[in-house]
Write a protein that holds these residues in place. Sequence first.
Motif, PDB file in Angstrom:
ATOM      1  N   ALA A 287      20.168  -1.490  16.323  1.00  0.00           N
ATOM      2  CA  ALA A 287      18.826  -0.918  16.417  1.00  0.00           C
ATOM      3  C   ALA A 287      18.107  -1.027  15.076  1.00  0.00           C
ATOM      4  N   LEU A 288      16.780  -0.970  15.127  1.00  0.00           N
ATOM      5  CA  LEU A 288      15.948  -1.046  13.928  1.00  0.00           C
ATOM      6  C   LEU A 288      15.388   0.330  13.582  1.00  0.00           C
ATOM      7  N   PHE A 289      15.333   0.619  12.273  1.00  0.00           N
ATOM      8  CA  PHE A 289      14.796   1.887  11.796  1.00  0.00           C
ATOM      9  C   PHE A 289      13.848   1.602  10.644  1.00  0.00           C
ATOM     10  N   GLU A 290      12.696   2.229  10.686  1.00  0.00           N
ATOM     11  CA  GLU A 290      11.662   1.956   9.688  1.00  0.00           C
ATOM     12  C   GLU A 290      11.219   3.245   9.010  1.00  0.00           C
ATOM     13  N   ASN A 291      11.018   3.155   7.710  1.00  0.00           N
ATOM     14  CA  ASN A 291      10.437   4.249   6.948  1.00  0.00           C
ATOM     15  C   ASN A 291       9.342   3.641   6.067  1.00  0.00           C
ATOM     16  N   GLU A 292       8.360   4.429   5.715  1.00  0.00           N
ATOM     17  CA  GLU A 292       7.291   3.911   4.861  1.00  0.00           C
ATOM     18  C   GLU A 292       6.860   4.963   3.860  1.00  0.00           C
ATOM     19  N   VAL A 293       6.302   4.490   2.777  1.00  0.00           N
ATOM     20  CA  VAL A 293       5.767   5.371   1.757  1.00  0.00           C
ATOM     21  C   VAL A 293       4.266   5.109   1.649  1.00  0.00           C
ATOM     22  N   SER A 294       3.470   6.163   1.584  1.00  0.00           N
ATOM     23  CA  SER A 294       2.015   6.036   1.445  1.00  0.00           C
ATOM     24  C   SER A 294       1.650   6.055  -0.031  1.00  0.00           C
ATOM     25  N   VAL A 295       0.728   5.192  -0.404  1.00  0.00           N
ATOM     26  CA  VAL A 295       0.358   5.026  -1.813  1.00  0.00           C
ATOM     27  C   VAL A 295      -1.167   5.045  -1.947  1.00  0.00           C
ATOM     28  N   ASN A 296      -1.619   5.816  -2.904  1.00  0.00           N
ATOM     29  CA  ASN A 296      -3.042   5.797  -3.229  1.00  0.00           C
ATOM     30  C   ASN A 296      -3.234   4.917  -4.460  1.00  0.00           C
ATOM     31  N   VAL A 297      -3.884   3.797  -4.281  1.00  0.00           N
ATOM     32  CA  VAL A 297      -4.121   2.840  -5.373  1.00  0.00           C
ATOM     33  C   VAL A 297      -5.535   3.071  -5.906  1.00  0.00           C
ATOM     34  N   GLN A 298      -5.583   3.358  -7.177  1.00  0.00           N
ATOM     35  CA  GLN A 298      -6.872   3.631  -7.806  1.00  0.00           C
ATOM     36  C   GLN A 298      -7.373   2.411  -8.585  1.00  0.00           C
ATOM     37  N   ALA A 299      -8.675   2.370  -8.808  1.00  0.00           N
ATOM     38  CA  ALA A 299      -9.258   1.280  -9.583  1.00  0.00           C
ATOM     39  C   ALA A 299      -8.806   1.372 -11.030  1.00  0.00           C
ATOM     40  N   LYS A 300      -8.607   0.215 -11.639  1.00  0.00           N
ATOM     41  CA  LYS A 300      -8.218   0.199 -13.036  1.00  0.00           C
ATOM     42  C   LYS A 300      -9.393   0.623 -13.903  1.00  0.00           C
ATOM     43  N   ASP A 301      -9.104   1.347 -14.971  1.00  0.00           N
ATOM     44  CA  ASP A 301     -10.161   1.660 -15.945  1.00  0.00           C
ATOM     45  C   ASP A 301     -10.526   0.382 -16.683  1.00  0.00           C
ATOM     46  N   THR A 302     -11.801   0.026 -16.670  1.00  0.00           N
ATOM     47  CA  THR A 302     -12.250  -1.182 -17.386  1.00  0.00           C
ATOM     48  C   THR A 302     -13.096  -0.771 -18.586  1.00  0.00           C
ATOM     49  N   PRO A 303     -12.935  -1.468 -19.729  1.00  0.00           N
ATOM     50  CA  PRO A 303     -13.738  -1.111 -20.916  1.00  0.00           C
ATOM     51  C   PRO A 303     -15.228  -1.291 -20.620  1.00  0.00           C
TER      52      PRO A 303
END
Length: 567
Positions: free
Chosen positions: A541-557
């Motif tokens: 059988a197959l089992f799946e888990n996932e992690v949620s990620v909040n990706v933020q914009a990079k700080d640019t000079p």
Amino acid sequence: MTRRRAGRQLPWAARGSGGLYGDRGNPGLARLGFLAAIVVGVVLIAVFLLAKACGGGDCGSDKYYCESSRDIRAPEGFERVSKIYEYNTSKGAVPAGTDVNVLLPLSKTTTDARNLSFYRYAPATDTWEPIAPAVLDPQGKQVSATFNDTPAVLAVMRRLSPAGHVVAYLGHNAVPNREAAGRITILHTLDFRPAADGSVQGDLSTIKPDASFAFYPVISASLGDKGSIPIVTSILSSSPSRSNHVQQIVKKVAERQLAGIDIAYLDLPADQRTSLTLFVTELGQALHAQNKMLTLTLPPPLKAQDRIDEGAYDWAELAKAADVLQIAPYRDQGSYRTTMPEILEHITGVANPSKIVLTVSPYATEKATDGLRTLTLTDAMVIATKLSIRSGADQKLTTNSNVDVVGVNIDKSANLTGIVWDAASACVAFSYQLNGGRTVWIENAFSVGFKLEFISRYKLGGVAIEDASDNVDLGNIWAGLVPFMTTGQPVLLQPNPGDLQPKWKPSKGTIEGGQRGSVKWSTPAEPGNYTVSLTLSDGVALFENEVSVNVQAKDTPRTPQPGQTPS
């Protein structure tokens, strides 16, 4: 003119010399005597035919059933092991509520008591219907049972199962796995427990017994059932309390109209050995006197340094008293394949192997420094698919960056095993770090085959399934059990190694690696919420888990305006 019609003369009208003595004597008396002889002959033939239909000269007025001349074929999957018998009408009708004790000889002497039952013939449907289990006598020549009615036609049959006994345990009112239908020969439901006064507490499961299996509910006690072991030891402590408990069990069996009962008094201290043997012996005698069956569920003996330690369970004596002995699952998969052969060698040396049934389990086992525990397959795979994000000291996830996503409990770079086929235990397994380290062994269609081979090797009486319920969280051992039930031979296969490899998938972005239990994720160019999933398999059988990620914009000079100092 009167003419004589051509044809043969009747015997008493024959004329002639009268044999050796010619025409001596009165012709009228001779004719009368000849007629009387014919009448007597007809009566004797009728008596002979009636006797043949009821077992020949053997069938006296004291017998309820007589051998029949009928020949009715056994249903598919069954073997008739006795002749067909019909009710002896000279006994008259049996009053309602009267128990009828029936003892029938077998066609051949046997020592195999497995799957024997009495069946009645139903002419309306042209089928055989089960009545009661058949109790084999010690000589193996005849079987007995007690009926509360008198079927017109009956016979003794054996259900043909290449695997021998196929025993299924179910929780109270649990729904059986669909694969169990038509395959199991004995059903145990976990319904009852002993009470302090020696009575039996609990309600009978509402499962309707099927014609294809025997139904023996369980009276159980174990360390897992808090307070039950002290109750059992108290019951076993004296002859009066043991006898009272026996009477209460026999009463429960009679009240519920059960064909038998299973006793599963596990985890008893070794000093209860003699008391337990006395109790089981007395119970077996009481149940067998009423043609009821007694089965036992016993813990496997322990492997000591130089011997096999039976503890409280005298297998030799218990096997004499009970009809079937089921070995409860041996949990430590790390030593199963080295220790179980020694245990089985010992047990089959002191007890009839055909009475011994090996129990297999759909539960995974986890071993830690503090002992063993069982897990569902789902619980085990939740541990295996645990995920973590490693993004650096500031823990900030930004666009267009590389992030490590780790399978915490399968990461080989942390010296973990990952999901593998462990040849030593013949199981899919993984080890992980928690409180000193733990190993999880998973039971499925692959591992069960390597346990079933012991049944053939030691000529055991069959297989039992610890939990035969329709629980999707359990390991799928049925794919390995069904071929064994059909052929009596185990299927010895290993999972495809590629099926055990982790599979990774981000909702967006790209990944590298993954085979060693971790990946490097290149985050998307756009900020937002994303997921990274890990899929693992036990080979079935197959089992799946996932992690949620909040990706933020990079700080640019910021680009400085004229006259401003760059920030």
